[in-house]
Write a protein that holds these residues in place. Sequence first.
Motif, PDB file in Angstrom:
ATOM      1  N   SER A  14       0.862  -1.196   0.000  1.00 54.52           N
ATOM      2  CA  SER A  14       0.000   0.000   0.000  1.00 54.52           C
ATOM      3  C   SER A  14       0.894   1.239   0.000  1.00 54.52           C
ATOM      4  O   SER A  14       0.853   2.041   0.922  1.00 54.52           O
ATOM      5  CB  SER A  14      -0.892  -0.015   1.230  1.00 54.52           C
ATOM      6  N   SER A  15       1.691   1.349  -1.038  1.00 54.65           N
ATOM      7  CA  SER A  15       2.717   2.383  -1.074  1.00 54.65           C
ATOM      8  C   SER A  15       2.186   3.776  -1.415  1.00 54.65           C
ATOM      9  O   SER A  15       1.522   3.974  -2.432  1.00 54.65           O
ATOM     10  CB  SER A  15       3.763   1.977  -2.121  1.00 54.65           C
ATOM     11  N   ARG A  16       2.537   4.727  -0.590  1.00 51.81           N
ATOM     12  CA  ARG A  16       2.190   6.120  -0.892  1.00 51.81           C
ATOM     13  C   ARG A  16       3.012   6.615  -2.081  1.00 51.81           C
ATOM     14  O   ARG A  16       2.529   7.372  -2.917  1.00 51.81           O
ATOM     15  CB  ARG A  16       2.466   7.010   0.325  1.00 51.81           C
ATOM     16  N   THR A  17       4.259   6.202  -2.120  1.00 51.26           N
ATOM     17  CA  THR A  17       5.133   6.639  -3.217  1.00 51.26           C
ATOM     18  C   THR A  17       4.549   6.174  -4.550  1.00 51.26           C
ATOM     19  O   THR A  17       4.454   6.948  -5.517  1.00 51.26           O
ATOM     20  CB  THR A  17       6.540   6.014  -3.046  1.00 51.26           C
ATOM     21  N   ASN A  18       4.160   4.913  -4.567  1.00 48.55           N
ATOM     22  CA  ASN A  18       3.590   4.343  -5.786  1.00 48.55           C
ATOM     23  C   ASN A  18       2.343   5.117  -6.214  1.00 48.55           C
ATOM     24  O   ASN A  18       2.211   5.521  -7.374  1.00 48.55           O
ATOM     25  CB  ASN A  18       3.255   2.866  -5.514  1.00 48.55           C
ATOM     26  N   PRO A  76      10.535   5.822  -1.375  1.00 51.06           N
ATOM     27  CA  PRO A  76      10.327   6.239   0.014  1.00 51.06           C
ATOM     28  C   PRO A  76      11.713   6.456   0.623  1.00 51.06           C
ATOM     29  O   PRO A  76      12.694   5.835   0.183  1.00 51.06           O
ATOM     30  CB  PRO A  76       9.651   5.011   0.644  1.00 51.06           C
ATOM     31  N   VAL A  77      11.792   7.336   1.610  1.00 52.82           N
ATOM     32  CA  VAL A  77      13.058   7.461   2.347  1.00 52.82           C
ATOM     33  C   VAL A  77      13.076   6.373   3.402  1.00 52.82           C
ATOM     34  O   VAL A  77      12.166   6.261   4.215  1.00 52.82           O
ATOM     35  CB  VAL A  77      13.180   8.859   3.008  1.00 52.82           C
ATOM     36  N   TYR A  78      14.078   5.534   3.322  1.00 49.15           N
ATOM     37  CA  TYR A  78      14.295   4.488   4.324  1.00 49.15           C
ATOM     38  C   TYR A  78      15.681   4.715   4.912  1.00 49.15           C
ATOM     39  O   TYR A  78      16.664   4.803   4.165  1.00 49.15           O
ATOM     40  CB  TYR A  78      14.259   3.099   3.688  1.00 49.15           C
ATOM     41  N   ALA A 107      10.757  11.807  -3.747  1.00 48.17           N
ATOM     42  CA  ALA A 107      10.804  10.956  -2.549  1.00 48.17           C
ATOM     43  C   ALA A 107       9.615  11.268  -1.660  1.00 48.17           C
ATOM     44  O   ALA A 107       9.082  12.383  -1.680  1.00 48.17           O
ATOM     45  CB  ALA A 107      12.111  11.194  -1.784  1.00 48.17           C
ATOM     46  N   THR A 108       9.197  10.263  -0.893  1.00 49.81           N
ATOM     47  CA  THR A 108       8.250  10.507   0.188  1.00 49.81           C
ATOM     48  C   THR A 108       8.945  10.073   1.473  1.00 49.81           C
ATOM     49  O   THR A 108       9.777   9.168   1.454  1.00 49.81           O
ATOM     50  CB  THR A 108       6.930   9.704   0.023  1.00 49.81           C
ATOM     51  N   GLY A 109       8.604  10.742   2.567  1.00 55.29           N
ATOM     52  CA  GLY A 109       9.267  10.403   3.821  1.00 55.29           C
ATOM     53  C   GLY A 109       8.466  10.869   5.005  1.00 55.29           C
ATOM     54  O   GLY A 109       7.509  11.642   4.857  1.00 55.29           O
ATOM     55  N   ALA A 113      13.544  16.029   8.360  1.00 52.94           N
ATOM     56  CA  ALA A 113      14.978  15.897   8.664  1.00 52.94           C
ATOM     57  C   ALA A 113      15.704  15.234   7.499  1.00 52.94           C
ATOM     58  O   ALA A 113      16.914  15.408   7.341  1.00 52.94           O
ATOM     59  CB  ALA A 113      15.168  15.082   9.935  1.00 52.94           C
ATOM     60  N   HIS A 114      14.959  14.466   6.699  1.00 55.05           N
ATOM     61  CA  HIS A 114      15.605  13.721   5.615  1.00 55.05           C
ATOM     62  C   HIS A 114      15.228  14.232   4.228  1.00 55.05           C
ATOM     63  O   HIS A 114      15.320  13.509   3.236  1.00 55.05           O
ATOM     64  CB  HIS A 114      15.305  12.231   5.763  1.00 55.05           C
ATOM     65  N   VAL A 115      14.863  15.487   4.184  1.00 57.06           N
ATOM     66  CA  VAL A 115      14.448  16.084   2.910  1.00 57.06           C
ATOM     67  C   VAL A 115      15.602  16.089   1.886  1.00 57.06           C
ATOM     68  O   VAL A 115      15.375  16.054   0.681  1.00 57.06           O
ATOM     69  CB  VAL A 115      13.889  17.511   3.161  1.00 57.06           C
ATOM     70  N   LEU A 141       6.073  14.852   2.329  1.00 58.82           N
ATOM     71  CA  LEU A 141       5.846  14.191   3.631  1.00 58.82           C
ATOM     72  C   LEU A 141       4.694  13.198   3.507  1.00 58.82           C
ATOM     73  O   LEU A 141       3.665  13.504   2.885  1.00 58.82           O
ATOM     74  CB  LEU A 141       5.488  15.235   4.679  1.00 58.82           C
ATOM     75  N   ASP A 142       4.874  12.021   4.109  1.00 53.95           N
ATOM     76  CA  ASP A 142       3.801  11.008   4.004  1.00 53.95           C
ATOM     77  C   ASP A 142       2.478  11.520   4.559  1.00 53.95           C
ATOM     78  O   ASP A 142       1.408  11.202   4.049  1.00 53.95           O
ATOM     79  CB  ASP A 142       4.226   9.667   4.633  1.00 53.95           C
ATOM     80  N   LYS A 143       2.539  12.358   5.588  1.00 55.66           N
ATOM     81  CA  LYS A 143       1.283  12.837   6.187  1.00 55.66           C
ATOM     82  C   LYS A 143       0.526  13.791   5.253  1.00 55.66           C
ATOM     83  O   LYS A 143      -0.646  14.069   5.458  1.00 55.66           O
ATOM     84  CB  LYS A 143       1.536  13.504   7.540  1.00 55.66           C
TER      85      LYS A 143
HETATM   86  C1  LIG Z   1      11.771   0.767   7.201  1.00 53.35           C
HETATM   87  C2  LIG Z   1      11.382   2.225   7.140  1.00 53.35           C
HETATM   88  C3  LIG Z   1      12.343   3.184   7.318  1.00 53.35           C
HETATM   89  C4  LIG Z   1      12.018   4.544   7.240  1.00 53.35           C
HETATM   90  N1  LIG Z   1      12.993   5.463   7.414  1.00 53.35           N
HETATM   91  C5  LIG Z   1      12.693   6.777   7.266  1.00 53.35           C
HETATM   92  C6  LIG Z   1      13.721   7.758   7.392  1.00 53.35           C
HETATM   93  O1  LIG Z   1      14.868   7.479   7.666  1.00 53.35           O
HETATM   94  N2  LIG Z   1      13.381   9.053   7.181  1.00 53.35           N
HETATM   95  C7  LIG Z   1      12.096   9.432   6.898  1.00 53.35           C
HETATM   96  O2  LIG Z   1      11.855  10.621   6.709  1.00 53.35           O
HETATM   97  N3  LIG Z   1      11.103   8.522   6.795  1.00 53.35           N
HETATM   98  C8  LIG Z   1      11.367   7.206   6.968  1.00 53.35           C
HETATM   99  N4  LIG Z   1      10.373   6.264   6.851  1.00 53.35           N
HETATM  100  C9  LIG Z   1       9.018   6.703   6.518  1.00 53.35           C
HETATM  101  C10 LIG Z   1       8.727   6.503   5.026  1.00 53.35           C
HETATM  102  O3  LIG Z   1       9.731   7.090   4.224  1.00 53.35           O
HETATM  103  C11 LIG Z   1       7.407   7.148   4.604  1.00 53.35           C
HETATM  104  O4  LIG Z   1       6.357   6.694   5.412  1.00 53.35           O
HETATM  105  C12 LIG Z   1       7.133   6.879   3.145  1.00 53.35           C
HETATM  106  O5  LIG Z   1       6.106   7.741   2.680  1.00 53.35           O
HETATM  107  C13 LIG Z   1       6.727   5.442   2.897  1.00 53.35           C
HETATM  108  O6  LIG Z   1       6.499   5.296   1.523  1.00 53.35           O
HETATM  109  P1  LIG Z   1       5.807   3.996   0.905  1.00 53.35           P
HETATM  110  O7  LIG Z   1       4.412   3.929   1.468  1.00 53.35           O
HETATM  111  O8  LIG Z   1       5.825   4.237  -0.550  1.00 53.35           O
HETATM  112  O9  LIG Z   1       6.655   2.823   1.285  1.00 53.35           O
HETATM  113  C14 LIG Z   1      10.675   4.920   6.964  1.00 53.35           C
HETATM  114  C15 LIG Z   1       9.692   3.933   6.814  1.00 53.35           C
HETATM  115  C16 LIG Z   1      10.048   2.602   6.898  1.00 53.35           C
HETATM  116  C17 LIG Z   1       8.970   1.550   6.709  1.00 53.35           C
END
Ligand SMILES: Cc1cc2nc3c(=O)[nH]c(=O)nc-3n(C[C@H](O)[C@H](O)[C@H](O)COP(=O)(O)O)c2cc1C
Length: 184
Positions: A14-18, A76-78, A107-109, A113-115, A141-143
């Motif tokens: 259920s990816s927000r990025t997607n 997504p930012v991981y 990117a989404t995150g 802090a990780h922009v 931002l995911d929110k």
């Molecule tokens: C394993 C994991 C690590 C993450 N690490 C970060 C991070 O370091 N910085 C950040 O801003 N968000 C982080 N997030 C939040 C995701 O980047 C954010 O919710 C994103 O929108 C998820 O996208 P997706 O739904 O496409 O996977 C992390 C989420 C997960 C699941």
Amino acid sequence: MAIVLSVSGSPSVSSRTNRLLRHLDQRLVAQGHEVIALDVRTIPAEALLGADFRHPAIVEATELFERADAVVVGTPVYKASYSGVLKALLDLLPQYALTGKTVLPLATGGSVAHVLAIDYALRPVLTSMGAAHIVQGWFTLDKDITLHEDGSLSVAPSASESLTQVVDQFSAALGRTPLLAAAG
Ligand SMILES: Cc1cc2nc3c(=O)[nH]c(=O)nc-3n(C[C@H](O)[C@H](O)[C@H](O)COP(=O)(O)O)c2cc1C
């Protein structure tokens, strides 16, 4: 007009990025581009994790990159960087798979802090792969992304405006790509 490959680098079902990328694809299509979607999560794990360069899914992905004039790369930012599955795919492409292509990094995150993950983590990889022009990217931002049950998506107005701007700048840059301009 251009052929745009739109690559979503999230492993999440259920990816927000997607969903965000598929939403933005529609804007590019409306501007006359042909958009091909590629979701990294649909590539078999054994191909990605086994570094199977000859797997049909990897061969197909490589051909899609070859065909494209331009590429949208969304992740997504991981852990303060791009996702591992996106890197796994990029690692299996030819070294200069982005030669001559215009690229839009997105990117989404979860945290501002990780922009800069786009510029400090993703952009150097795209450059190393020969991208001709990496336009300004955007971190959402995911929110600020709301997924609705009917499959639609809405983006908070502040983020939406900036996203529209970077997509339109990307689209305009495609019109200025010398090869495309020469093709008429
Ligand atoms: C394993 C994991 C690590 C993450 N690490 C970060 C991070 O370091 N910085 C950040 O801003 N968000 C982080 N997030 C939040 C995701 O980047 C954010 O919710 C994103 O929108 C998820 O996208 P997706 O739904 O496409 O996977 C992390 C989420 C997960 C699941």
